[in-house]
Write a protein that holds these residues in place. Structure first.
Motif, PDB file in Angstrom:
ATOM      1  N   GLN A  35     -10.400   2.385  -4.339  1.00 43.02           N
ATOM      2  CA  GLN A  35     -10.591   1.398  -5.392  1.00 43.02           C
ATOM      3  C   GLN A  35     -10.546   2.073  -6.754  1.00 43.02           C
ATOM      4  O   GLN A  35     -10.942   3.230  -6.882  1.00 43.02           O
ATOM      5  N   VAL A  36     -10.092   1.317  -7.735  1.00 37.18           N
ATOM      6  CA  VAL A  36     -10.088   1.793  -9.117  1.00 37.18           C
ATOM      7  C   VAL A  36     -11.073   0.934  -9.891  1.00 37.18           C
ATOM      8  O   VAL A  36     -11.009  -0.290  -9.848  1.00 37.18           O
ATOM      9  N   GLN A  37     -11.995   1.588 -10.595  1.00 38.14           N
ATOM     10  CA  GLN A  37     -12.974   0.856 -11.397  1.00 38.14           C
ATOM     11  C   GLN A  37     -12.332   0.400 -12.696  1.00 38.14           C
ATOM     12  O   GLN A  37     -11.214   0.798 -13.041  1.00 38.14           O
ATOM     13  N   LEU A  38     -13.040  -0.436 -13.433  1.00 37.44           N
ATOM     14  CA  LEU A  38     -12.507  -0.962 -14.689  1.00 37.44           C
ATOM     15  C   LEU A  38     -12.238   0.132 -15.715  1.00 37.44           C
ATOM     16  O   LEU A  38     -11.336  -0.012 -16.548  1.00 37.44           O
ATOM     17  N   ASP A  43     -13.029   5.107  -7.062  1.00 39.14           N
ATOM     18  CA  ASP A  43     -14.292   4.786  -6.414  1.00 39.14           C
ATOM     19  C   ASP A  43     -14.021   4.553  -4.931  1.00 39.14           C
ATOM     20  O   ASP A  43     -12.877   4.323  -4.528  1.00 39.14           O
ATOM     21  N   ASN A  44     -15.067   4.602  -4.134  1.00 37.35           N
ATOM     22  CA  ASN A  44     -14.995   4.337  -2.703  1.00 37.35           C
ATOM     23  C   ASN A  44     -14.051   5.313  -2.000  1.00 37.35           C
ATOM     24  O   ASN A  44     -12.972   4.948  -1.548  1.00 37.35           O
ATOM     25  N   TYR A  45     -14.456   6.546  -1.900  1.00 35.05           N
ATOM     26  CA  TYR A  45     -13.647   7.594  -1.273  1.00 35.05           C
ATOM     27  C   TYR A  45     -13.814   7.588   0.243  1.00 35.05           C
ATOM     28  O   TYR A  45     -14.921   7.363   0.747  1.00 35.05           O
ATOM     29  N   VAL A  46     -12.719   7.817   0.964  1.00 34.97           N
ATOM     30  CA  VAL A  46     -12.736   7.944   2.421  1.00 34.97           C
ATOM     31  C   VAL A  46     -11.828   9.101   2.812  1.00 34.97           C
ATOM     32  O   VAL A  46     -11.047   9.612   2.005  1.00 34.97           O
ATOM     33  N   SER A  47     -11.916   9.491   4.065  1.00 33.08           N
ATOM     34  CA  SER A  47     -11.015  10.507   4.601  1.00 33.08           C
ATOM     35  C   SER A  47      -9.577   9.998   4.511  1.00 33.08           C
ATOM     36  O   SER A  47      -9.322   8.802   4.693  1.00 33.08           O
ATOM     37  N   LYS A  48      -8.646  10.906   4.256  1.00 38.37           N
ATOM     38  CA  LYS A  48      -7.261  10.455   4.124  1.00 38.37           C
ATOM     39  C   LYS A  48      -6.722   9.881   5.429  1.00 38.37           C
ATOM     40  O   LYS A  48      -5.871   9.011   5.422  1.00 38.37           O
ATOM     41  N   LEU A  80       3.408  -6.035   3.027  1.00 41.82           N
ATOM     42  CA  LEU A  80       2.193  -5.784   2.249  1.00 41.82           C
ATOM     43  C   LEU A  80       1.570  -4.442   2.642  1.00 41.82           C
ATOM     44  O   LEU A  80       1.097  -3.701   1.783  1.00 41.82           O
ATOM     45  N   GLY A  81       1.588  -4.112   3.922  1.00 42.49           N
ATOM     46  CA  GLY A  81       1.079  -2.820   4.374  1.00 42.49           C
ATOM     47  C   GLY A  81       1.846  -1.662   3.761  1.00 42.49           C
ATOM     48  O   GLY A  81       1.260  -0.651   3.366  1.00 42.49           O
ATOM     49  N   LEU A  82       3.166  -1.800   3.643  1.00 39.80           N
ATOM     50  CA  LEU A  82       3.963  -0.757   2.989  1.00 39.80           C
ATOM     51  C   LEU A  82       3.604  -0.654   1.506  1.00 39.80           C
ATOM     52  O   LEU A  82       3.552   0.440   0.944  1.00 39.80           O
ATOM     53  N   GLY A  83       3.339  -1.795   0.889  1.00 41.00           N
ATOM     54  CA  GLY A  83       2.908  -1.781  -0.502  1.00 41.00           C
ATOM     55  C   GLY A  83       1.568  -1.088  -0.681  1.00 41.00           C
ATOM     56  O   GLY A  83       1.321  -0.432  -1.701  1.00 41.00           O
ATOM     57  N   MET A  84       0.709  -1.201   0.319  1.00 43.16           N
ATOM     58  CA  MET A  84      -0.584  -0.512   0.266  1.00 43.16           C
ATOM     59  C   MET A  84      -0.382   1.002   0.278  1.00 43.16           C
ATOM     60  O   MET A  84      -1.117   1.733  -0.380  1.00 43.16           O
ATOM     61  N   TYR A  85       0.595   1.475   1.030  1.00 41.79           N
ATOM     62  CA  TYR A  85       0.902   2.906   1.017  1.00 41.79           C
ATOM     63  C   TYR A  85       1.327   3.347  -0.382  1.00 41.79           C
ATOM     64  O   TYR A  85       0.866   4.363  -0.892  1.00 41.79           O
ATOM     65  N   ILE A  86       2.209   2.579  -0.996  1.00 37.77           N
ATOM     66  CA  ILE A  86       2.699   2.934  -2.328  1.00 37.77           C
ATOM     67  C   ILE A  86       1.554   2.958  -3.331  1.00 37.77           C
ATOM     68  O   ILE A  86       1.436   3.877  -4.142  1.00 37.77           O
ATOM     69  N   ALA A  87       0.672   1.965  -3.262  1.00 38.87           N
ATOM     70  CA  ALA A  87      -0.482   1.927  -4.165  1.00 38.87           C
ATOM     71  C   ALA A  87      -1.407   3.113  -3.911  1.00 38.87           C
ATOM     72  O   ALA A  87      -1.923   3.722  -4.861  1.00 38.87           O
ATOM     73  N   THR A  88      -1.618   3.471  -2.651  1.00 39.79           N
ATOM     74  CA  THR A  88      -2.482   4.607  -2.322  1.00 39.79           C
ATOM     75  C   THR A  88      -1.907   5.903  -2.872  1.00 39.79           C
ATOM     76  O   THR A  88      -2.630   6.717  -3.461  1.00 39.79           O
ATOM     77  N   PHE A  89      -0.607   6.112  -2.693  1.00 39.09           N
ATOM     78  CA  PHE A  89       0.030   7.319  -3.229  1.00 39.09           C
ATOM     79  C   PHE A  89      -0.071   7.341  -4.752  1.00 39.09           C
ATOM     80  O   PHE A  89      -0.409   8.357  -5.351  1.00 39.09           O
ATOM     81  N   PHE A  90       0.223   6.216  -5.385  1.00 38.98           N
ATOM     82  CA  PHE A  90       0.215   6.137  -6.846  1.00 38.98           C
ATOM     83  C   PHE A  90      -1.176   6.432  -7.401  1.00 38.98           C
ATOM     84  O   PHE A  90      -1.329   7.223  -8.339  1.00 38.98           O
TER      85      PHE A  90
END
Length: 95
Positions: A35-38, A43-48, A80-90
């Motif tokens: 997550q990205v805060q304002l 925020d909200n870190y997890v194992s990769k 949408l799942g592929l988009g989540m990968y792109i957002a995670t990398f970014f």
């Protein structure tokens, strides 16, 4: 739509998700932010591994449902799942 076209679309989506999972294992840090805060901080870190399994499950699940039922919603869910990968990398590589 023909069954062969559904097999190809579903297979390509799953292979892309697996490829992005492996790429993420190689290039991302050990903990990734979900997550990205304002203020722009992570925020909200997890194992990769856990953070990358979530989009893999979404993409694969959507592709399987699309193959079985040929529902357009499942195909969009998979994309949408592929988009989540792109957002995670970014979010995690530009931190």
């Amino acid at each position: 739509m023909r069954k062969n076209a559904r097999i190809i679309k579903s297979g390509v989506l799953v292979l892309l998700a697996i490829g992005l999972f492996i790429l993420g294992i190689i290039i991302l840090p050990e903990t990734i932010g979900l997550q990205v805060q304002l203020d722009g901080s992570m925020d909200n870190y997890v194992s990769k591994y856990l953070g990358l399994l979530i989009p893999l499950a979404i993409t694969s699940g959507g592709a399987i449902v699309y193959y079985v039922k040929e529902e357009g919603k499942a195909l969009l869910f998979s994309i949408l799942g592929l988009g989540m990968y792109i957002a995670t990398f970014f979010m995690n590589l530009l931190e």
